[in-house]
Design a protein around this motif. Sequence first.
Motif, PDB file in Angstrom:
ATOM      1  N   SER A   1      -5.201   3.751 -17.315  1.00  0.00           N
ATOM      2  CA  SER A   1      -4.329   4.475 -16.379  1.00  0.00           C
ATOM      3  C   SER A   1      -4.373   5.981 -16.630  1.00  0.00           C
ATOM      4  N   TRP A   2      -4.447   6.367 -17.896  1.00  0.00           N
ATOM      5  CA  TRP A   2      -4.486   7.787 -18.231  1.00  0.00           C
ATOM      6  C   TRP A   2      -5.699   8.461 -17.596  1.00  0.00           C
TER       7      TRP A   2
ATOM      8  N   VAL B   1      -3.016 -11.429  -7.526  1.00  0.00           N
ATOM      9  CA  VAL B   1      -2.426 -11.198  -8.847  1.00  0.00           C
ATOM     10  C   VAL B   1      -3.321 -10.190  -9.582  1.00  0.00           C
ATOM     11  N   ILE B   2      -2.699  -9.179 -10.171  1.00  0.00           N
ATOM     12  CA  ILE B   2      -3.446  -8.163 -10.939  1.00  0.00           C
ATOM     13  C   ILE B   2      -3.041  -8.301 -12.410  1.00  0.00           C
ATOM     14  N   VAL B   3      -4.012  -8.328 -13.296  1.00  0.00           N
ATOM     15  CA  VAL B   3      -3.694  -8.428 -14.724  1.00  0.00           C
ATOM     16  C   VAL B   3      -4.270  -7.223 -15.462  1.00  0.00           C
ATOM     17  N   GLU B   4      -3.404  -6.512 -16.172  1.00  0.00           N
ATOM     18  CA  GLU B   4      -3.857  -5.352 -16.952  1.00  0.00           C
ATOM     19  C   GLU B   4      -3.136  -5.361 -18.302  1.00  0.00           C
ATOM     20  N   ASP B   5      -3.865  -4.973 -19.352  1.00  0.00           N
ATOM     21  CA  ASP B   5      -3.267  -4.953 -20.691  1.00  0.00           C
ATOM     22  C   ASP B   5      -2.344  -3.758 -20.894  1.00  0.00           C
ATOM     23  N   GLY B   6      -2.592  -2.688 -20.178  1.00  0.00           N
ATOM     24  CA  GLY B   6      -1.835  -1.453 -20.369  1.00  0.00           C
ATOM     25  C   GLY B   6      -0.406  -1.571 -19.875  1.00  0.00           C
ATOM     26  N   TRP B   7       0.386  -0.576 -20.201  1.00  0.00           N
ATOM     27  CA  TRP B   7       1.768  -0.544 -19.745  1.00  0.00           C
ATOM     28  C   TRP B   7       1.825  -0.527 -18.213  1.00  0.00           C
ATOM     29  N   GLY B   8       2.801  -1.244 -17.665  1.00  0.00           N
ATOM     30  CA  GLY B   8       2.875  -1.368 -16.213  1.00  0.00           C
ATOM     31  C   GLY B   8       3.510  -0.189 -15.502  1.00  0.00           C
ATOM     32  N   ASN B   9       4.222   0.616 -16.266  1.00  0.00           N
ATOM     33  CA  ASN B   9       4.933   1.744 -15.660  1.00  0.00           C
ATOM     34  C   ASN B   9       3.945   2.811 -15.184  1.00  0.00           C
ATOM     35  N   THR B  10       3.971   3.157 -13.887  1.00  0.00           N
ATOM     36  CA  THR B  10       3.021   4.097 -13.260  1.00  0.00           C
ATOM     37  C   THR B  10       1.584   3.824 -13.716  1.00  0.00           C
ATOM     38  N   SER B  11       1.182   2.581 -13.585  1.00  0.00           N
ATOM     39  CA  SER B  11      -0.113   2.165 -14.132  1.00  0.00           C
ATOM     40  C   SER B  11      -1.201   2.091 -13.077  1.00  0.00           C
ATOM     41  N   PHE B  12      -2.439   1.863 -13.547  1.00  0.00           N
ATOM     42  CA  PHE B  12      -3.551   1.619 -12.632  1.00  0.00           C
ATOM     43  C   PHE B  12      -3.255   0.413 -11.744  1.00  0.00           C
ATOM     44  N   GLY B  13      -2.694  -0.636 -12.331  1.00  0.00           N
ATOM     45  CA  GLY B  13      -2.363  -1.832 -11.551  1.00  0.00           C
ATOM     46  C   GLY B  13      -1.368  -1.534 -10.434  1.00  0.00           C
ATOM     47  N   SER B  14      -0.434  -0.639 -10.718  1.00  0.00           N
ATOM     48  CA  SER B  14       0.537  -0.259  -9.682  1.00  0.00           C
ATOM     49  C   SER B  14      -0.183   0.410  -8.525  1.00  0.00           C
ATOM     50  N   HIS B  15      -1.123   1.287  -8.864  1.00  0.00           N
ATOM     51  CA  HIS B  15      -1.880   1.977  -7.814  1.00  0.00           C
ATOM     52  C   HIS B  15      -2.736   0.979  -7.031  1.00  0.00           C
ATOM     53  N   LEU B  16      -3.321   0.051  -7.745  1.00  0.00           N
ATOM     54  CA  LEU B  16      -4.168  -0.944  -7.089  1.00  0.00           C
ATOM     55  C   LEU B  16      -3.343  -1.776  -6.101  1.00  0.00           C
ATOM     56  N   SER B  17      -2.120  -2.137  -6.484  1.00  0.00           N
ATOM     57  CA  SER B  17      -1.314  -2.929  -5.545  1.00  0.00           C
ATOM     58  C   SER B  17      -0.911  -2.086  -4.337  1.00  0.00           C
ATOM     59  N   TYR B  18      -0.724  -0.781  -4.554  1.00  0.00           N
ATOM     60  CA  TYR B  18      -0.472   0.101  -3.407  1.00  0.00           C
ATOM     61  C   TYR B  18      -1.676   0.105  -2.468  1.00  0.00           C
ATOM     62  N   LEU B  19      -2.872   0.254  -3.057  1.00  0.00           N
ATOM     63  CA  LEU B  19      -4.088   0.302  -2.230  1.00  0.00           C
ATOM     64  C   LEU B  19      -4.234  -0.978  -1.410  1.00  0.00           C
ATOM     65  N   ILE B  20      -3.970  -2.106  -2.057  1.00  0.00           N
ATOM     66  CA  ILE B  20      -4.139  -3.392  -1.369  1.00  0.00           C
ATOM     67  C   ILE B  20      -3.128  -3.535  -0.229  1.00  0.00           C
ATOM     68  N   GLN B  21      -1.871  -3.199  -0.517  1.00  0.00           N
ATOM     69  CA  GLN B  21      -0.893  -3.356   0.565  1.00  0.00           C
ATOM     70  C   GLN B  21      -1.166  -2.394   1.713  1.00  0.00           C
TER      71      GLN B  21
END
Lengths: 325, 454
Positions: free
Chosen positions: B262-263, B385-405
């Motif tokens: 995410s960084w 379903v998105i799985v990421e090891d990193g912290w979920g707060n403002t994460s890459f996974g959060s951005h990915l779910s935004y892109l998908i929606q």
Amino acid sequence: MAKKISNSFSNKELLGFYEKMFLIRKFEEKAGQLYGAGKIGGFCHLYIGQEAVVTGILSSIQSEDTVVTSYRDHGHILARGVDPKYVMAELTGRKDGISKGKGGSMHMFSKANRFYGGHGIVGAQVPIGVGLAFAHKYRNEKKISRVYVGDGAMSNGQVFEAFNLASLWSLPVLFIIENNRYGMGTAVNRSAAGKDLYERATVFGVEGEKINGMDFFEVSQAAIRARDHIYENSMPYVIEMDTYRYRGHSMSDPATYRTKNEVNEMKSNDPLISMKNKLMKDFKIKEDEITDIEASIKKQIKEVEKFSLESPLPELNELFTEVYL
Amino acid sequence: MNILLPALSPTMEQGNLVKWLVKEGQQVNSGDILAEIETDKATMELDSPDDGIIQKIIVEEGTENIPVNSPIAVLKVEGEDEDSSSISIVEEKSTKNHANISNDIKSTSVSMSSIFNNQVADDKNWTEIEITMREALNNAIAEEMELDEDVFLLGEEVAEYDGAYKVTQGLLDKFGSKRVLDTPISEHGFTGLAIGAAMAGLKPICEFMTFNFSMQAIDQIINSAAKSLYMSGGEINVPIVFRGPNGAAARVAAQHSQCFVSWYSHIPGLIVVAPSNARDAKGLLKSSIRNPNPVIFLEHELLYKEKANVPSENDFLIPLGKANVINEGSDLTIIGFSMSVHRILSVLPEIQKLGLSPDIIDLRSIKPLDEECIYQSVKKTNRVVIVEDGWGNTSFGSHLSYLIQSNCFDYLDSEIIKVSGKDVPMPYAENLEALALPTKEEILSAVKKVTYKN
């Protein structure tokens, strides 16, 4: 001293160095005025007062050598021979700027002129400059990387790391500490413990010295000494320049942390005036020759100004280009 | 020429004329101080723009609230017409109309086409051997160093020690100390050095013993490596690979266990890669070394020993920005990268027991992201379903779910569920560490929820 220099440089060459100093001075004055007129934005750090440093070093540089510096970079990129109109157009944020208007005052580069920036983060250019030296050695090139660093950066950790690496790996780099006595508003004696700043490099086995950075001839001699040392010993070298900026840290700095007397005293030692006097007195160059050069630079600066204001703003599509190659 | 009241700071709109230091009729030189101006912040000096004679003082000293850019005096410059001012005479041809940006602009995003193009397809009949990811990375480096003299390797313990995780084993013997360099424990310094060498045209592979230590050098990575191409107007590119283990290893606690996906994927100018297996690791690392941009190559310590069949040819490349569908299905899409792919695969039998067949996407590259592959799958399965090891707060996974929606809104039959690392520093105790990372139960529960199998 003058005689020794006269053996190294012809009068024509000396006039060329004076011309460069005068160009930098007039360019910076114009930049200050254009800033005042609202044509230049953001941060704008002027080099006025320090011209002997960059010009004296220039007298020791081979065209293939590399140079890197901090955000106070207008004088340095001009010294490397980049046409001032592209530098001014960068300051005005225009399409024809050296960085196409995307870099601004602090971020200017020219590969063709071996100038690698223009770095806005204090101290960051120092390991980068050591990396340029690494590349020279890696490729067995007889080149030297010249790295300018201000007194303010001399307490930054990566600068020490860079000194260590440069010495450890015997890299061809000359560190030029431009000690203009203030890191923004903080006097050197309020930020740096110990004695001279260059000693922060000598503890890593980098030899060096401190000199008067307000005199072209002294800087030039030291620069040539340093070059020869680097060639002969395949080791880095450091020169601390005792210099002074007449203006504030940036355009919006009223410089209340120093007295008018101090500024006036330093101005009485002006590097341009002292060089001009020496050229006339010690080298018998006629005043007319010098004033002709000055007149042509003044004319050039007017053209530079015009160019920098007539160049269009960058195309909007430029926003998304050159993020990746 | 008119002398105008200057703006002495970006915010100054008007000023006071405190004092004139020159008189009418006085000869002045360019750079001489003419007056003291008081701004909203301080008193500053106004210098003469040219050599000449002060012909007229328009604004008397003591005048307050003078608008910026209004004439305060007239300077007679030799050889210049009475009314010409070099500043005001030049009418700007460039307009300041920013209103129509969105209409005028042709492209509204960064083109990464150069990264997608110019890459070899992974479709040859390769000679494959079974090796570990550690060996695959080692082979990738060795092959690229063989092929290109400009490629060199530096980092802590990469040479004489053979690499802290043995990824660089034997490279010193093969290439010598000129091209394989042990550095001091000096990340900020050697990262900056590597970037400078890259600016000069070399192609450094800069190893971080673990990516946790890249934080010591993060200014150089972001401000120098990532931004130089842009702020030099395309002049200076930085062909460099930063590589090393990323994420949580085993029982090394908070300061040595974090995911940097995410960084670094937040930063324009960086490419971010995170392979899950030996085959991809080799092909992606070779593509990264050949790429002219800075690449963050995130490995995983726990995967170094994992084996796969890997082509031994030196022209085997996996394109950057291409995801891999490692399990084809129709009921839902599960997206992961690096270690999280293995977490997903570990629950695959239980997912199948539920009567579900998932598309499992291994992203491989985080930036550029293979959006086409993702959207194609989501439009087919309608559940994510998105799985990421990193912290979920403002994460890459959060951005990915935004892109998908935002790209597949009409196709979604359920909320998107993201299973991330917990928002805590990594604990040391074995049971707490396991709980801090995405668990099998959480992945399975997410799968059930998006498929309404609860």
